[in-house]
Structure formats: C-alpha cells, structure tokens
Design a protein around this motif. Structure first.
Motif, PDB file in Angstrom:
ATOM      1  N   GLU A 456      45.457  27.548 -47.327  1.00  0.00           N
ATOM      2  CA  GLU A 456      44.434  26.967 -48.032  1.00  0.00           C
ATOM      3  C   GLU A 456      43.540  27.978 -48.671  1.00  0.00           C
ATOM      4  N   LYS A 457      43.182  27.824 -50.018  1.00  0.00           N
ATOM      5  CA  LYS A 457      42.005  28.446 -50.658  1.00  0.00           C
ATOM      6  C   LYS A 457      40.773  28.113 -50.354  1.00  0.00           C
ATOM      7  N   LEU A 458      40.583  27.165 -50.091  1.00  0.00           N
ATOM      8  CA  LEU A 458      39.115  26.479 -49.857  1.00  0.00           C
ATOM      9  C   LEU A 458      38.944  25.232 -48.910  1.00  0.00           C
ATOM     10  N   MET A 459      38.262  25.258 -48.356  1.00  0.00           N
ATOM     11  CA  MET A 459      37.903  23.804 -47.632  1.00  0.00           C
ATOM     12  C   MET A 459      36.349  23.255 -47.666  1.00  0.00           C
ATOM     13  N   PHE A 460      36.309  21.865 -47.570  1.00  0.00           N
ATOM     14  CA  PHE A 460      34.880  21.402 -47.742  1.00  0.00           C
ATOM     15  C   PHE A 460      34.432  20.794 -46.407  1.00  0.00           C
ATOM     16  N   PHE A 461      33.312  20.764 -46.008  1.00  0.00           N
ATOM     17  CA  PHE A 461      32.638  19.975 -44.794  1.00  0.00           C
ATOM     18  C   PHE A 461      31.642  19.258 -45.403  1.00  0.00           C
ATOM     19  N   ILE A 462      31.479  18.052 -45.049  1.00  0.00           N
ATOM     20  CA  ILE A 462      30.606  17.203 -45.607  1.00  0.00           C
ATOM     21  C   ILE A 462      29.883  16.100 -44.333  1.00  0.00           C
ATOM     22  N   GLY A 463      28.618  15.855 -44.636  1.00  0.00           N
ATOM     23  CA  GLY A 463      28.205  14.718 -43.969  1.00  0.00           C
ATOM     24  C   GLY A 463      26.777  14.701 -44.174  1.00  0.00           C
ATOM     25  N   ARG A 464      26.096  13.677 -43.609  1.00  0.00           N
ATOM     26  CA  ARG A 464      24.693  13.112 -44.005  1.00  0.00           C
ATOM     27  C   ARG A 464      23.617  13.157 -42.722  1.00  0.00           C
ATOM     28  N   GLY A 465      22.547  13.592 -43.027  1.00  0.00           N
ATOM     29  CA  GLY A 465      21.492  13.783 -41.921  1.00  0.00           C
ATOM     30  C   GLY A 465      22.215  14.664 -41.030  1.00  0.00           C
ATOM     31  N   MET A 466      22.104  14.429 -39.685  1.00  0.00           N
ATOM     32  CA  MET A 466      22.385  15.391 -38.734  1.00  0.00           C
ATOM     33  C   MET A 466      23.570  15.834 -38.946  1.00  0.00           C
ATOM     34  N   ASP A 467      24.643  15.057 -39.421  1.00  0.00           N
ATOM     35  CA  ASP A 467      26.065  15.444 -39.738  1.00  0.00           C
ATOM     36  C   ASP A 467      26.354  16.300 -40.551  1.00  0.00           C
ATOM     37  N   ALA A 468      25.331  16.678 -41.567  1.00  0.00           N
ATOM     38  CA  ALA A 468      25.211  17.741 -42.541  1.00  0.00           C
ATOM     39  C   ALA A 468      24.998  19.057 -41.982  1.00  0.00           C
ATOM     40  N   THR A 513      28.830  10.608 -37.530  1.00  0.00           N
ATOM     41  CA  THR A 513      28.397  10.291 -36.241  1.00  0.00           C
ATOM     42  C   THR A 513      27.443   9.053 -36.007  1.00  0.00           C
ATOM     43  N   ARG A 514      26.935   8.734 -37.303  1.00  0.00           N
ATOM     44  CA  ARG A 514      25.947   7.837 -37.466  1.00  0.00           C
ATOM     45  C   ARG A 514      26.177   6.373 -38.308  1.00  0.00           C
ATOM     46  N   GLU A 515      26.388   5.389 -37.545  1.00  0.00           N
ATOM     47  CA  GLU A 515      26.750   3.871 -38.148  1.00  0.00           C
ATOM     48  C   GLU A 515      26.285   3.820 -39.722  1.00  0.00           C
ATOM     49  N   ASN A 516      24.816   4.222 -39.455  1.00  0.00           N
ATOM     50  CA  ASN A 516      24.023   3.474 -40.975  1.00  0.00           C
ATOM     51  C   ASN A 516      24.473   4.350 -41.934  1.00  0.00           C
ATOM     52  N   LEU A 517      25.117   5.595 -41.695  1.00  0.00           N
ATOM     53  CA  LEU A 517      25.316   6.540 -43.009  1.00  0.00           C
ATOM     54  C   LEU A 517      27.082   6.575 -43.168  1.00  0.00           C
ATOM     55  N   VAL A 554      42.512  10.628 -39.899  1.00  0.00           N
ATOM     56  CA  VAL A 554      41.216  10.277 -38.982  1.00  0.00           C
ATOM     57  C   VAL A 554      41.501  10.997 -37.766  1.00  0.00           C
ATOM     58  N   TRP A 555      40.465  11.889 -37.400  1.00  0.00           N
ATOM     59  CA  TRP A 555      40.503  12.443 -36.098  1.00  0.00           C
ATOM     60  C   TRP A 555      39.260  11.922 -35.267  1.00  0.00           C
ATOM     61  N   THR A 556      39.446  11.182 -34.135  1.00  0.00           N
ATOM     62  CA  THR A 556      38.567  10.678 -33.407  1.00  0.00           C
ATOM     63  C   THR A 556      38.291  11.347 -32.207  1.00  0.00           C
ATOM     64  N   VAL A 557      37.019  11.111 -31.621  1.00  0.00           N
ATOM     65  CA  VAL A 557      36.749  11.538 -30.259  1.00  0.00           C
ATOM     66  C   VAL A 557      36.283  10.384 -29.639  1.00  0.00           C
ATOM     67  N   PRO A 558      36.168  10.377 -28.130  1.00  0.00           N
ATOM     68  CA  PRO A 558      35.791   9.040 -27.576  1.00  0.00           C
ATOM     69  C   PRO A 558      34.165   8.501 -27.785  1.00  0.00           C
ATOM     70  N   ASP A 559      34.105   7.193 -27.763  1.00  0.00           N
ATOM     71  CA  ASP A 559      32.794   6.626 -28.127  1.00  0.00           C
ATOM     72  C   ASP A 559      31.759   7.175 -27.242  1.00  0.00           C
ATOM     73  N   THR A 560      30.791   7.243 -27.709  1.00  0.00           N
ATOM     74  CA  THR A 560      29.408   7.522 -26.671  1.00  0.00           C
ATOM     75  C   THR A 560      28.333   7.109 -27.661  1.00  0.00           C
ATOM     76  N   ASP A 561      27.157   7.278 -26.919  1.00  0.00           N
ATOM     77  CA  ASP A 561      25.723   7.137 -27.737  1.00  0.00           C
ATOM     78  C   ASP A 561      25.720   7.981 -29.092  1.00  0.00           C
ATOM     79  N   GLU A 562      25.323   7.632 -30.237  1.00  0.00           N
ATOM     80  CA  GLU A 562      25.483   8.279 -31.521  1.00  0.00           C
ATOM     81  C   GLU A 562      24.748   9.422 -31.346  1.00  0.00           C
ATOM     82  N   MET A 563      23.454   9.528 -30.534  1.00  0.00           N
ATOM     83  CA  MET A 563      22.774  10.597 -30.288  1.00  0.00           C
ATOM     84  C   MET A 563      23.517  11.861 -29.506  1.00  0.00           C
ATOM     85  N   LEU A 564      24.456  11.740 -28.791  1.00  0.00           N
ATOM     86  CA  LEU A 564      25.350  12.494 -28.283  1.00  0.00           C
ATOM     87  C   LEU A 564      26.695  12.812 -28.893  1.00  0.00           C
ATOM     88  N   LEU A 565      27.085  12.180 -29.954  1.00  0.00           N
ATOM     89  CA  LEU A 565      28.342  12.380 -30.736  1.00  0.00           C
ATOM     90  C   LEU A 565      28.301  14.078 -31.336  1.00  0.00           C
TER      91      LEU A 565
END
Ligand code: M6R
Length: 601
Positions: A456-468, A513-517, A554-565
């Motif tokens: 690969e020559k370039l990769m992007f990572f994106i997220g909103r709020g804490m996920d940024a 990690t945030r449902e509202n986003l 889609v890569w998943t991790v186990p469910d937990t409180d969204e603050m801990l994700l």
C-alpha cells in the motif's frame, strides 16, 4: 535519547557495559562505544552501527579493566560515524566521557577551546565537554565538574573516566536522567533503570546539578558547590525479566500481550474495596493535558472523559507547542503532564511553563523516579511495567485507563456522575482484561490483511469525537514502525480536502465506538467508498450488522461500555501496525530515525 552505562567493581567491565548497552539500545541505536580504564590508561572502542557491531569489535580486540563507561547514540550533532560515536576524549586521552543531551553553547566553547590549542576530531557537542573538563582539571575532578556545570548550558548527563583517578567513576546530570545502581562491592550507572536490573534493584536517582562519585564500595553525591548530600536509595519493583523479550519475537508484541495485566494492575492500584485512592487533588475547574506523540493522543482521549464524565472543561496540548504559546491562567486550573518515560524534554519544559504561570500541576507517568514524577506535587503512575519497544502500546492503554479513572473520581466528587454509573464503569473495567485477551487471541485475520496489503502507498484512519483521537494513535503506530504513509482525520473533515488523496483501493479504516456517531461515520466511509476506497470498520460486535451494510470489511471487538471501547479497539490497530511492519521486514522495536525517549527539544 542515547543510553549511558557505567561500571566500577571487581568484575571485568566490558561484558557488563555491553550487556547494559544492549538493554538500552532502544534509546538510540546509530553508533556505540565503550571506554575502559586499566593500568592507568583509558582504551576506547567505538563504531557507527549497533551494539552487535561494537561487540564484534570488542570480541576481536577486548578491553580489560574493572571500571568503564559506555554509550549508545541517537545522533543530534554530527552524523552517526565512527568518529562521532561516544566515548569522546581530550587530545591526550587522559579523560573519556559519554554524554546524553545537548550542549547548547558548544559552538562558543569550541572556539574558546580551539584558541587554547584543543584539536577537535568530531562534529559533536560532546567532544567540547571532554576538552572543557580536561582543561578545567587541575588534579581534582570534583572541582573540574563544578566549574564545567557553570560553563555548560543545555541539558546533559555525563559520565567521566579519568586516568589520574583510576578508582573513581564520576557523573553529573542536568535535565537528562541518570541512575546509580547500588551493588555489593560494585556500582552501576545508567541513563535508564532497565540497564541495571540484572545486577540490582536498589537505585539512587540523581537530581539536576548533582555530581555522583562512584567507588566500588560507596556512592557519594554532591551538589554543584561541593556540599555533600545524602543519597536516597529507591527499591524498584520492576525485575529483569520484565525488561526482556520472554520468548516473543519482539518487545512490541510482548508489550501488546501484557496489556490485559497492565490494565488489571492499574485498576487495582487506584480502586480498592472502599473506592478510589487519591487521584487528582481538589476540584479543578479546568484540566489541560500536555504531552507528546502517543501520550498526547491519550491526553485527547482524557479530555473527552473529563468533559463527559466529570463535566469539566478539558483540552490536550502538544507540549512542544504549549511551551511557546501565550497562555491565559484560569482560576482552579490543573495542568497534567502525561509521559511514559517522564523524561521527554518538551513535556518537561511545557510543565515548567505551566508552573511559572501559577497553575497546579500533576503528572501521569509510567516511570517512578523520573524527572517528571519528581517535578510535580502530585504524580499518578501507570502500572504498565517497563516499555522497551519504541512504539508505545501498553503505556498508552494504561494512560487512557488512568485518565478514565481520574475522570470518574472527579465526576463522583463533583456530583457530576452518579455512583451507579461509576460502578458500571468500574465493573466494566474489571471485566476488560479478559475481553482484551480474547481480542489478542485471534490475530490471523490481521496478519493475512497485512500480507495482502504489503505494498500500500497510503492508508486513512477516521473517526469522530474520541474516535478521531484513536484514529490518530492508530495512524501514528502504523507509520512509525512500518513507514507506510498514513492520514488520520476527523471523519467529517475528510471532504474538506484530504478526500482528494483517495484513489482505487486506498484503505480507509473507520474507528467506531460511539452509537450516536456511528451512522455519521459510516456515511463518511460510504463517501470514500464511492471514490474507490476499500473500507474497513472497527467496532464492537453490537454495531457489526449495521457496519456490514456500509463497509467492505468489519473487524469487531467484544461488546463493553462505550467509554471502555477505546481500550479494546486500539488492540487490533496495534496488531495491524505490528504485522504490517513484520510483513515489510522492518525493525519493529527500533524503527529508523527514532528513539524511545526524546530528551532533546
Ligand atoms: O515518554 P513519552 O510518553 O513522553 O514519549 C512521548 C512520545 O515520544 C512517544 O509517545 C512516541 O510518540 C512513541 N514512539 C509513539 O509510539
């Protein structure tokens, strides 16, 4: 940056110095050298390259003697060449020194010394210190060092061998760490604790402007006026095994796998059966985090926690910017410096600026006895154990965890958070190590992905709020060890320019990690897909169905409180960086141009 070791005792110094340097190689690895004093003469072996090359040299031509110093370098002044490697000596070779840090007035001193007849053979600032100390030496090294402290400006940790004083090892520090290891009939010196752990866990940490005089049976500490000080020995809990690879291919992989334990240990350190041990004192009205690199990213996450859980205004600042910024003090403000090593020059300078401004300061560090820890009134430790790989993993995770705990503690005391919600979070945190282990168990899909995307020559990572902030950390991890160019963006910001970089097949990884986003970020992912991107969503299992409708993978991790994700989704990102670097044949633990601890501005 750079590693220093020293030894005085009855054993041969060379193997002890080489072993110590090997343990410190993560601090700098472009050249190395040792000097040993025997029969009234100092001999030096040094070369550009790594410790293994130096070892070949010393195998071919060993140095005998029971007192010596060594150095592994991360070049600041002068390229990594044989001549620029430490130790440096005066013209006659009467003294030899190794140095960490930067002598800022080296040019003026060099001119002054050249006028006095000193001939320089290297481009380093260190050689200036060697000539200077030699010029000042009139039969009493203590006096010469006191005078040198007055003349040298900048930051330094120096270890000095002197032919005229064959039973003494001298060292001095200003702004760059040095620890003395206290043994039985032998003393050790190092810039960092892991180098001496196989020999002793009793250490004396030098303060700025202190001169330590090491003899086989004693360590004497003096201030820069020659007044004797009482050395305060500290017993460190880390053992030698904690700073070894323990069967893993790389320190980074070992440290990734240590994270479940690190999280459990950090939780136990702060939350007992009766609740929180003291975290941040008082009820700050505003919290500013100052840090560099990965620690800055954890500060960003911390700012979200403080706002959401403690209803407290908080912001993260890059320390190298903060130190030169016009600041406006806020009543009740707390400035928290975050640093794994506790020795990062910019973070320490930013902290001093906050202190000058009159702010209350605290530290969050992984290193007991570090300069940072000793500079603030209140220091909080992360319990990650020694982190050796240049790429920070377990320090980051425990920083984020401790910041979450600090926010919960403050939220409870302020009445911004209910006990019920705090208990939910703490129970979630207790259950987290097991979930982390589950994430780490399965890495095959990441290995396979990296094998497929090697070029690969370039990769992007994106997220909103804490996920940024998580996106920024994931991108930093990948670029620093695989050298793959990465962009990290607040997802909504992409279409304001950077989306132009996306072409057929560009991987875009969205952290969710945030449902509202979630819907918002997925729609940003959809925009990149429409421009040819290969889209990946990293999220908890409960978002998987929705994510699969939009993302290619889609890569998943186990469910937990969204603050801990955040503590879970970062794990596959660390493994992605690791496997990409391995697939590309990179030097995972010692990436090019970097060093573990950045003690220069
Ligand atoms: O020791 P510190 O936490 O102060 O170090 C700060 C950065 O130099 C460090 O986090 C750096 O960004 C890491 N190599 C990232 O993996």
């Amino acid at each position: 940056m750079c590693g220093i070791v020293g030894y005085i005792g009855s054993q041969q110094a060379q193997p002890i110095l080489l072993d110590g340097l090997k343990r410190l190689e993560y601090r700098g690895y472009d050249s190395a050298g040792i000097a040993v004093l025997d029969g009234g003469a100092i001999s030096v072996r040094k070369c550009a390259g790594r410790i293994d090359k130096l070892r070949q040299m010393t195998d071919a031509s060993p140095l005998r003697g029971t007192i010596g110093i060594g150095h592994t370098r991360w070049a600041t002044h002068g390229e990594p060449t044989d001549l620029n490697a430490h130790p440096h000596t005066d013209v006659k070779g009467d003294i030899a020194i190794v140095h960490n840090g930067i002598i800022e007035n080296h040019a003026a001193l060099r001119r002054h010394l050249e006028k006095q007849g000193c001939v320089f053979v290297s481009q380093t600032d260190t050689e200036v210190a060697a000539h200077l100390i030699h010029t000042l030496y009139k039969g009493d090294m203590m006096k010469a060092l006191q005078e040198a402290i007055r003349m040298l400006s900048g930051s330094y940790a120096l270890a000095v061998l002197c032919e005229n004083e064959p039973d003494v090892l001298y060292c001095v520090r200003l702004g760059s760490p040095l620890v003395v290891g206290v043994g039985q009939g032998e003393m050790f010196l190092a810039s960092d604790i892991p180098a001496i752990l196989p020999h002793t866990r009793d250490v004396v940490i030098l303060e700025d402007r202190e001169i330590a005089v090491l003899r086989r049976d004693s360590v004497d500490i003096f201030d820069d006026l020659g007044n004797r000080k009482t050395p305060a020995a500290l017993h460190v809990s880390w053992d030698a095994a904690a700073a070894e690879k323990g069967g893993y291919a790389h320190f980074m992989l070992k440290e990734i796998f240590e994270q479940p334990d690190a999280v459990a240990n950090t939780l136990t350190a702060y939350v007992g059966v009766d609740g929180f041990k003291e975290m941040l004192p008082g009820l700050p009205s505003r919290v500013d985090f100052i840090a560099c690199g990965t620690a800055y990213h954890s500060g960003m996450a911390g700012a979200y926690y403080f706002a959401e859980l403690a209803q407290t205004e908080a912001a993260a600042h890059i320390a190298s910017e903060y130190r030169y910024k016009t600041l406006f003090p806020h009543p009740g403000q707390e400035v928290v410096a975050i640093s794994q090593s506790g020795e990062t020059a910019d973070t320490l300078a930013a902290l001093r600026k906050a202190q000058e401004m009159g702010a209350d300061t605290a530290a969050l560090t992984n290193t007991l006895g570090s300069t940072l820890e000793r500079t603030v009134g209140k220091s909080l430790l992360t319990y990650a154990g020694p982190e050796i790989a240049v790429a920070s993993t377990k320090a980051y995770i425990t920083q984020v965890e401790t910041l979450l705990l600090m926010a919960v503690d403050l939220g409870l005391r302020k009445g911004a958070l209910s006990q019920e919600r705090a208990d939910e979070l703490l129970n979630g945190l207790s259950a987290l190590p097991e979930k982390m282990s589950r994430v780490l168990e399965n890495q095959t899909y990441l290995q396979q992905y990296c094998d497929r995307h090697l070029h690969e020559k370039l990769m992007f990572f994106i997220g909103r709020g804490m996920d940024a902030s998580l996106a920024m950390e994931a991108a930093l991890k990948l670029k620093e060890i695989s050298y793959l160019p990465c962009e990290a963006y607040a997802a909504g910001e992409l279409k304001h320019g950077a989306i132009a970089l996306i072409s057929e097949g560009t991987p875009v990884i969205a952290l969710c990690t945030r449902e509202n986003l979630l819907e918002k970020t997925l729609s940003n992912l959809r925009e990149t897909k429409a421009r040819g991107a290969e889209t990946i969503c990293v999220c908890p299992e409960r978002f998987a169905q929705q994510a699969r409708r939009e993302a290619d993978i889609v890569w998943t991790v186990p469910d937990t409180d969204e603050m801990l994700l955040p503590l879970l989704v970062m794990l596959p990102m660390q493994l992605l960086a690791y496997h990409m670097a391995v697939a590309q044949g990179r030097d995972v633990d010692k990436p090019r141009n970097l060093a573990k601890s950045v003690t220069v501005e």
